[in-house]
Design a protein around this motif. Structure first.
Motif, short mmCIF file in Angstrom:
data_model
loop_
_atom_site.label_atom_id
_atom_site.label_comp_id
_atom_site.label_asym_id
_atom_site.label_seq_id
_atom_site.Cartn_x
_atom_site.Cartn_y
_atom_site.Cartn_z
N GLY A 1 -9.54 1.18 -4.94
CA GLY A 1 -9.10 0.73 -3.61
C GLY A 1 -9.48 -0.71 -3.36
N ALA B 1 -4.18 5.50 -4.53
CA ALA B 1 -3.17 5.43 -3.47
C ALA B 1 -3.84 5.40 -2.10
CB ALA B 1 -2.22 6.61 -3.58
N LEU B 2 -4.78 6.31 -1.88
CA LEU B 2 -5.49 6.36 -0.59
C LEU B 2 -6.45 5.18 -0.45
CD1 LEU B 2 -6.24 10.19 -0.44
CD2 LEU B 2 -4.49 8.93 0.83
N VAL C 1 1.46 4.18 -2.88
CA VAL C 1 1.52 5.63 -2.71
C VAL C 1 2.59 6.19 -3.65
CG1 VAL C 1 2.10 7.50 -1.12
CG2 VAL C 1 0.65 5.61 -0.35
N LEU D 1 1.13 8.51 -6.27
CA LEU D 1 1.44 9.88 -5.88
C LEU D 1 2.44 10.42 -6.90
CD1 LEU D 1 0.98 12.13 -3.79
CD2 LEU D 1 2.92 11.23 -2.51
N TYR E 1 -4.65 1.92 0.37
CA TYR E 1 -4.17 1.86 1.75
C TYR E 1 -5.32 1.60 2.72
CZ TYR E 1 -1.75 2.98 6.06
OH TYR E 1 -1.21 2.91 7.33
N VAL E 2 -6.42 2.32 2.55
CA VAL E 2 -7.55 2.18 3.48
C VAL E 2 -8.12 0.76 3.43
CG1 VAL E 2 -9.92 2.91 3.94
CG2 VAL E 2 -8.16 4.62 3.48
N LEU F 1 -4.13 10.11 -6.74
CA LEU F 1 -4.14 9.96 -5.28
C LEU F 1 -5.30 9.08 -4.83
CD1 LEU F 1 -3.31 13.59 -4.10
CD2 LEU F 1 -1.84 11.59 -3.94
N SER G 1 0.82 -1.21 0.00
CA SER G 1 0.00 0.00 0.00
C SER G 1 0.85 1.26 0.00
CB SER G 1 -0.94 0.01 1.21
OG SER G 1 -1.86 -1.06 1.14
N PHE H 1 -11.67 6.22 -5.89
CA PHE H 1 -11.20 5.80 -4.56
C PHE H 1 -11.85 4.47 -4.17
CE2 PHE H 1 -12.08 5.50 -0.04
CZ PHE H 1 -10.85 5.76 0.56
#
Length: 525
Positions: free
Chosen positions: A331, A458-459, A53, A57, A462-463, A455, A49, A327
């Protein structure tokens, strides 16, 4: 000459995307990384994760691309990625002792940050060079990106003994990625150019046929990889793997030869048209003025707005709606990609089946990009791209329900179906997202806007991977003697998949709002 350069840039961008997509091979060697460094599943997810980023990113790469152009952007990206993979190779070979989890994650962030620069160089250039056919072009490029994990795994299996099945092979795979970046990545960067506006013609019938042939080649390569991967998983033969890798070379040659499939007649007409436009201008100053006015007109016609990144953040609700949709969708997809080895193990799947899942997932990823890119371009006069994005999120939601069922039933075939559907849905996001970025926010600041939008995965990755999947896996799992965590049974991922399905529903509602805000512009587009 400009028309020839535009077409030479197509295979160069394709192979840059192949290099940029190497993070998708992470699932092949993550199990070895976990055992070597004695990691818990949450820590394995944290590494991937945080590495993502670095991959998503890409704001620095976007700023650099808008200022320095694609050649230097791709060149620097390839060098940075090669350096990062070399350091990861030292870790997997146990040459650097026992580095911390965050040190290893930093190395992956370096390697994958370089990949993001390569992606920006290839995608940004193609969006500008083919402004009238963005969906068609990006579907082709992004399909090769999605197929990268399966390709490099198969190549490494052939050229490195036992690659992907034993420890030595997995170590060799990482070194192979470093060498690949230094050779293919650097070489292709020199052939990627942004052309003057006068050369950015709409594809004619012949040009459209060339891209369709590209789709056929990559689609055939995808099916070939499915066949060879399943065969190699059941027959442990390095000779077979080597022959399978060598037989991929004709596919690569065919893709490299795409510019030569274009009719010389159409190319000559296009070049004569560009030359006539140039002769009609009185002087060099007038040339620049006309080109600036043409570019402005093209932006007005082919983009809803022409925004800077700060304007996207402060005055565009559409940006946040698109960001939220990506997202949720990406994700969830990244969570499955990063955990596919452990998902298979949790329901009692064979270790060799892991490679089959990774390859089929990447093939689905590739087909999803081709299907979404081609259909959204062909039917853009009837179905807007936000609606296609909603379809992709609906499909992703269905895949999570199927994967949850596979955990409950302990069924490997159901897992296989869910994985393929997930890969296809995930791939669709990457054909639609970059195109929507150009259509909604313009191409003048495309590098920075595209990086800002990146982004979202990336977010999201991770979440969903760390905060949800990693936490629940470690909660239900048991700590082994070597300090790593192992979880067997339906509880390991079933709840994660149900939560992921709910996230997709949120993304669907976000797409509906985006469609309502953009439907008038798309009706006139």
């Amino acid at each position: 000459m400009n028309e020839s350069q535009r077409w030479i840039g197509v295979p160069a961008s394709l192979f840059l995307e192949l290099c940029a997509g190497t993070p998708y091979a992470y699932g092949v060697y993550s199990g070895h990384l976990k055992g070597t460094l004695r990691l818990s599943q949450k820590e394995v997810n944290e590494i991937s994760s945080l590495g993502n980023v670095g991959l998503y990113l890409s704001l620095l790469g976007g700023v650099f691309y808008d200022r320095a152009g694609p050649k230097l952007t791709g060149l620097i990206g390839a060098i940075v990625s090669a350096f990062g993979y070399f350091l990861i190779f030292q870790v997997t070979a146990d040459n650097l002792g026992s580095p911390s989890v965050y040190t290893v994650a930093f190395l992956f962030a370096i390697a994958w940050q370089g990949c993001s620069w390569e992606d920006t160089a290839a995608i940004g250039t193609s969006v500008k060079n083919f402004p009238h056919d963005r969906g068609l072009v990006l579907g082709l490029l992004k399909s090769f990106f999605g197929l990268s994990g399966a390709i490099v795994s198969s190549l490494a299996a052939g050229f490195f003994p036992s690659s992907g099945k034993e420890v030595n092979g997995e170590i060799s795979l990482v070194m192979f990625l470093s060498v690949m970046q230094l050779t293919l990545g650097i070489g292709c960067s020199f052939f990627v150019n942004v052309l003057p506006f006068a050369s950015r013609k709409k594809l004619g019938y012949d040009g459209d046929k060339v891209f369709k042939k590209g789709y056929y080649i990559i689609g055939s390569l995808s099916l070939y990889l499915v066949f060879t991967t399943i065969l190699q998983a059941n027959i442990d033969s390095h000779t077979l793997a080597l022959v399978g890798s060598l037989l991929m070379i004709p596919f690569f040659v065919a893709l490299a030869g795409l510019p030569f499939l274009k009719s010389s007649t159409e190319e000559r007409i296009s070049e004569e048209s560009s030359l006539l436009d140039s002769r009609n201008n009185n002087n060099q100053l007038r040339d620049r003025t006309d080109e600036s006015e043409s570019l402005s007109a093209e932006s007005d016609q082919l983009s809803m707005e022409n925004l800077r990144p700060i304007e996207c953040l402060t005055r565009s609700l559409c940006f946040y709606l698109l960001f939220l949709s990506l997202f949720c969708g990406t994700g969830v997809g990244l969570m499955v990609i990063n955990n596919i080895s452990q998902i298979n193990k949790a329901i009692g799947g064979k270790s060799s089946f892991k490679i089959t899942l990774v390859s089929l997932m990447n093939v689905g990823n590739s087909y999803g990009r081709m299907i979404a890119g081609y259909l959204s371009e062909k039917y853009k006069g009837y179905i807007s791209r936000p609606v296609w994005l909603m379809y992709a999120l609906t499909s992703m939601c269905g895949s999570q329900c199927i994967l949850a069922l596979s955990q409950q039933e302990g069924s490997v075939p159901v897992l296989l179906v869910g994985t393929i559907l997930m890969g296809t849905s995930y791939g669709a996001f990457w054909a639609l997202g970059p195109t929507l970025c150009a259509e909604l926010f313009g191409t003048t600041h495309y590098g920075k806007n595209y990086a800002l939008l990146n982004l979202a995965p990336a977010l999201g990755g991770y979440v969903v991977s760390v905060c949800i999947a990693g936490y629940l896996y470690d909660f239900y799992g048991e700590v082994d003697e070597d300090g790593s965590t192992t979880c067997i049974g339906k509880n390991c991922f079933e709840s994660t998949f149900l939560i992921s399905a709910a996230l997709c529903v949120v993304g669907i509602f976000s797409c509906l709002m985006l469609q309502r805000r953009t439907q008038q512009w798309y009706a006139e587009y």
